[in-house]
Write a protein that holds these residues in place. Sequence first.
Motif, PDB file in Angstrom:
ATOM      1  N   ASN A 280      47.019  27.620  83.081  1.00 14.17           N
ATOM      2  CA  ASN A 280      46.489  26.910  81.920  1.00 14.17           C
ATOM      3  C   ASN A 280      46.617  27.741  80.647  1.00 14.17           C
ATOM      4  O   ASN A 280      45.772  27.685  79.759  1.00 14.17           O
ATOM      5  N   TYR A 281      47.697  28.514  80.566  1.00 13.68           N
ATOM      6  CA  TYR A 281      47.900  29.437  79.451  1.00 13.68           C
ATOM      7  C   TYR A 281      47.872  28.728  78.104  1.00 13.68           C
ATOM      8  O   TYR A 281      47.523  29.327  77.077  1.00 13.68           O
ATOM      9  N   ASN A 282      48.252  27.441  78.067  1.00 16.41           N
ATOM     10  CA  ASN A 282      48.292  26.712  76.794  1.00 16.41           C
ATOM     11  C   ASN A 282      47.123  25.744  76.647  1.00 16.41           C
ATOM     12  O   ASN A 282      47.188  24.778  75.904  1.00 16.41           O
ATOM     13  N   ARG A 283      46.017  26.031  77.356  1.00 15.51           N
ATOM     14  CA  ARG A 283      44.836  25.179  77.282  1.00 15.51           C
ATOM     15  C   ARG A 283      43.553  25.968  76.979  1.00 15.51           C
ATOM     16  O   ARG A 283      42.485  25.371  76.850  1.00 15.51           O
ATOM     17  N   HIS A 284      43.613  27.276  76.931  1.00 13.24           N
ATOM     18  CA  HIS A 284      42.407  28.068  76.688  1.00 13.24           C
ATOM     19  C   HIS A 284      42.669  29.094  75.598  1.00 13.24           C
ATOM     20  O   HIS A 284      43.800  29.524  75.390  1.00 13.24           O
ATOM     21  N   GLY A 285      41.610  29.469  74.903  1.00 13.87           N
ATOM     22  CA  GLY A 285      41.741  30.486  73.853  1.00 13.87           C
ATOM     23  C   GLY A 285      41.067  30.049  72.580  1.00 13.87           C
ATOM     24  O   GLY A 285      40.099  29.286  72.576  1.00 13.87           O
ATOM     25  N   VAL A 286      41.579  30.548  71.462  1.00 17.34           N
ATOM     26  CA  VAL A 286      41.074  30.187  70.137  1.00 17.34           C
ATOM     27  C   VAL A 286      41.807  28.941  69.670  1.00 17.34           C
ATOM     28  O   VAL A 286      43.039  28.921  69.624  1.00 17.34           O
ATOM     29  N   LEU A 287      41.065  27.896  69.331  1.00 12.08           N
ATOM     30  CA  LEU A 287      41.634  26.660  68.829  1.00 12.08           C
ATOM     31  C   LEU A 287      41.321  26.522  67.345  1.00 12.08           C
ATOM     32  O   LEU A 287      40.308  27.056  66.869  1.00 12.08           O
ATOM     33  N   PRO A 288      42.155  25.830  66.599  1.00 12.33           N
ATOM     34  CA  PRO A 288      41.940  25.721  65.146  1.00 12.33           C
ATOM     35  C   PRO A 288      40.541  25.236  64.782  1.00 12.33           C
ATOM     36  O   PRO A 288      39.942  25.730  63.828  1.00 12.33           O
ATOM     37  N   GLU A 289      40.014  24.284  65.538  1.00 10.76           N
ATOM     38  CA  GLU A 289      38.716  23.718  65.186  1.00 10.76           C
ATOM     39  C   GLU A 289      37.560  24.680  65.432  1.00 10.76           C
ATOM     40  O   GLU A 289      36.439  24.445  64.976  1.00 10.76           O
ATOM     41  N   ASP A 290      37.812  25.779  66.160  1.00 13.23           N
ATOM     42  CA  ASP A 290      36.761  26.772  66.410  1.00 13.23           C
ATOM     43  C   ASP A 290      36.369  27.528  65.146  1.00 13.23           C
ATOM     44  O   ASP A 290      35.256  28.038  65.047  1.00 13.23           O
ATOM     45  N   LEU A 291      37.303  27.634  64.206  1.00 13.41           N
ATOM     46  CA  LEU A 291      37.155  28.561  63.084  1.00 13.41           C
ATOM     47  C   LEU A 291      36.879  27.817  61.777  1.00 13.41           C
ATOM     48  O   LEU A 291      37.274  26.659  61.605  1.00 13.41           O
ATOM     49  N   LYS A 292      36.234  28.512  60.877  1.00 11.59           N
ATOM     50  CA  LYS A 292      36.032  28.029  59.515  1.00 11.59           C
ATOM     51  C   LYS A 292      36.419  29.144  58.547  1.00 11.59           C
ATOM     52  O   LYS A 292      36.364  30.324  58.897  1.00 11.59           O
ATOM     53  N   PRO A 293      36.797  28.784  57.326  1.00 10.25           N
ATOM     54  CA  PRO A 293      37.278  29.809  56.396  1.00 10.25           C
ATOM     55  C   PRO A 293      36.142  30.609  55.774  1.00 10.25           C
ATOM     56  O   PRO A 293      34.962  30.284  55.902  1.00 10.25           O
ATOM     57  N   ALA A 294      36.526  31.676  55.094  1.00 12.52           N
ATOM     58  CA  ALA A 294      35.593  32.500  54.326  1.00 12.52           C
ATOM     59  C   ALA A 294      36.262  32.844  53.006  1.00 12.52           C
ATOM     60  O   ALA A 294      37.493  32.928  52.915  1.00 12.52           O
ATOM     61  N   ILE A 295      35.450  33.021  51.968  1.00 17.15           N
ATOM     62  CA  ILE A 295      35.967  33.326  50.635  1.00 17.15           C
ATOM     63  C   ILE A 295      35.393  34.655  50.181  1.00 17.15           C
ATOM     64  O   ILE A 295      34.242  34.997  50.489  1.00 17.15           O
ATOM     65  N   LEU A 296      36.194  35.423  49.445  1.00 15.80           N
ATOM     66  CA  LEU A 296      35.730  36.698  48.921  1.00 15.80           C
ATOM     67  C   LEU A 296      34.526  36.498  47.997  1.00 15.80           C
ATOM     68  O   LEU A 296      34.538  35.626  47.128  1.00 15.80           O
ATOM     69  N   VAL A 297      33.512  37.306  48.185  1.00 23.53           N
ATOM     70  CA  VAL A 297      32.291  37.195  47.388  1.00 23.53           C
ATOM     71  C   VAL A 297      32.578  37.437  45.904  1.00 23.53           C
ATOM     72  O   VAL A 297      32.000  36.789  45.030  1.00 23.53           O
ATOM     73  N   LYS A 298      33.497  38.348  45.613  1.00 20.24           N
ATOM     74  CA  LYS A 298      33.758  38.628  44.195  1.00 20.24           C
ATOM     75  C   LYS A 298      34.429  37.439  43.497  1.00 20.24           C
ATOM     76  O   LYS A 298      34.347  37.322  42.272  1.00 20.24           O
ATOM     77  N   HIS A 299      35.035  36.535  44.277  1.00 20.75           N
ATOM     78  CA  HIS A 299      35.571  35.322  43.663  1.00 20.75           C
ATOM     79  C   HIS A 299      34.447  34.342  43.335  1.00 20.75           C
ATOM     80  O   HIS A 299      34.574  33.536  42.404  1.00 20.75           O
TER      81      HIS A 299
END
Length: 814
Positions: A280-299
């Motif tokens: 199941n190598y192509n069914r487990h791991g980090v998926l795009p929907e798991d993550l959300k972006p972050a922005i630099l605080v100085k911006h």
Amino acid sequence: MQKVILYIQPQLRTTTTAQDYVRVDLMEEDLIELTQVIQDVKDIDKVFTDYSKTFNLPASKTNNKIFKWWYNPDVEGFDNQLMANARIELNHFHFKFGKIKLEEVVMRNGEASMYKITFFGDTVKISDIINEDQLSDLDWLNNFNHNNTSANVLAGLNAGLDFTVDSVSYTDAIIYPLITHSQRYIYDSSGLADVIVSGVATSSASSKLVDTSENFTNVVQVNDIVKNITNTTYALVTAIDDNNHLTISSNIMSTGESYQISRTNVGNVSWGGTSGGNLNYNRHGVLPEDLKPAILVKHIVKAIEEQYDEIEFKTSEFFDSAPMNNLYMWLHRDIKKMALAGTWVGNSDAYTCSGSNCSDFTNSSSTTYFNTGNGIMRFQPTTNVNLISEQLTMQLTITPAGGYTNVPYDMEIVRSNNWETYVSSQNQTGTQSITMIIGPNGPIDINTLPKVRNYFVGRVTTEESFQFEAKYSLTYTNTIFNGTTTNTNTFIATMTSNSSTLTPQDGLLEITENIPKMKVLDFLKGLFKMFNLTAYVNFDGKIVVQTLDDYYAGGDTHNITEYIKTDEHTVSNSIPFKAIDFEYVDSKTFLATQFKNLNNRKYGELNYKSNINSGNDYKIESPFEHILYERLSNQSGLQNVKRIQYGAYVDEKFEPIVENPLLFYGVYNQYTLGAQINFIDSTRPEDNSLPIAGTQTAVSDYWMPHNAPTIGNTSTAPAYNLNFGSEINSYDLTDFGGNNNSLFQLYYQDYITRVFNKKIRIYNFSAILPLGIILKLSLDDKIIINDRTYTINKMSIKLQSGEASFELLNEAPE
């Protein structure tokens, strides 16, 4: 006596043009007393500004013009809810910029006779201007909007996203750190998990596992992995036939051979390739929907400057310093998933035709042509003079993939020539259809359709991750008179997408729609509390933000012994509290909760205690979230620790939560012969079963969340740290002997240890200062009185007479 001159800038009421400052009339007998304080030992987490005692202005002709009609609520006049810009001169020398607030008007015989006002230093304008605005009101942040495609998520994870705004490059302005909002990760190089069933095959059958002594029903699932222990071969379960029979992907089992059945952990981020049991190598791991972006605080700080014309932070100060360089805010506003939501337009997917008239609909010269290569239906009304009528019926059916049947979606059929919607249905779930009829029996009159090639496609929009199959049922009918007879012809075909896992893409991610809920002022206050910052406005009108230590290091020294009233002064204790607690708001994330339960304190907290038993405790609390990150260890083989560290923003039940805005350092962890992350371009089903197989990418370099800006090593602590106290570094698993450059150690220790030093006292002196000293003296200066050096905690000066009162802290004796 100094001559005080006060200028006030009239408020804008009937014009948008800034008005010139007006010199107002003062009451000569009324002394204006100004108190100056920037940080008070009795209230150490607050940044103060100058303020005066309320003083009086006469209701002269000049003053009446400025404060016109305020006392009459029926007339639009001076607005005392807004402070007016002001400046003070002493003997025509510049002294202070600031703002005045109208407190009240004294009325006599129905007319104004006196105005009571208060003067505030210029830093008060920050709160006055920003007011109740939220971070989501900072429009400049939307320069970093981007499509939330899986490609962008992957690029944000392993490289960072760069932007150019007004010809200025912003490198790594947006990253997708390895922080999950709903999924916990593990690392298991075997690709397997715990064994759920084991036994011995009781008979042989092609691509079957038969064990009459075992009950597979409700225990084994499709895509579980069967391992033949006898010869170390593997196969996937493809069907559960009954209690004793499984269909498997390869013919690996024979009578008498031992087997184990394991289930793949969907959160296993190990890159295991395609060998061995990692089927199941192509069914487990980090998926795009798991993550959300972050922005630099100085911006975000930059966005504040762009939003408010009157706010400009001086460059080359703290907001441009190293501790801010890779400090990020995680864009987690709502519990819902972010990735792969958006819009699917059916103009780039392949289809297969079924039905008796496929050749008619797939003929590119036909007036009713369906392009199976991209899913576009072309329809051009017939111009044949013998045509009596014609009608096209196009039905779009959306069938969600398993695990997505409860995801709401909108569906449409649109004319892609101008993207006009011809038929639509909103907020659907499960398998649904919409039908477009162009012709005599439909709502769309064919005579209103342009006599050109019209292109029709389906469109699906959703705010959540969604996978589905699209199907078009096409019927075309025409009636033709050939001169003697009338013939009606009907053509029918069905076009089914080759993929049953079509996915909406390219939803625009707007930063202001995803930034956490927080007031702009609370954001700034939070930074000031973390880094013990202070601020003042310089002569150029720019706001200077510095650490308190840097602020005091920049002052001058003045010997004012000759101006001190020597007949009396007081000395008091400088320790106002018995303890000071430095902490973040309470975190409900599971590792932070476990830490608190085990240690009886919050993660990152520091409690500084004095040697006295009386007094109250004082708390300095940052409004930001603070979580404990987890570095993964291999659960197979040598079980050694890996270079993968992530943050799980879930509670103790591993449920997603939304708490306070999270600040963290983004560390670009680059591959040096270490573990790689398995990134899969797919989406997670609602039941948390294995995702549908997706494209696999090995991520070598990634943005790692951390409470320090660098990885460091076991002997050298990173230069900065977001913990208030000394904690074991989550990556290196060492506390560096307590010298880990914590927030307290770098920004509070010198000031707090001095205040709590048993040899430090608060001295109160009175003085009469000449104009030259008044104009030069500032709160970062040191004062010498009778050969003893002091720093200024607070000072008040009557501007006309020069009478001054000082609250001073002595320098600790050697």
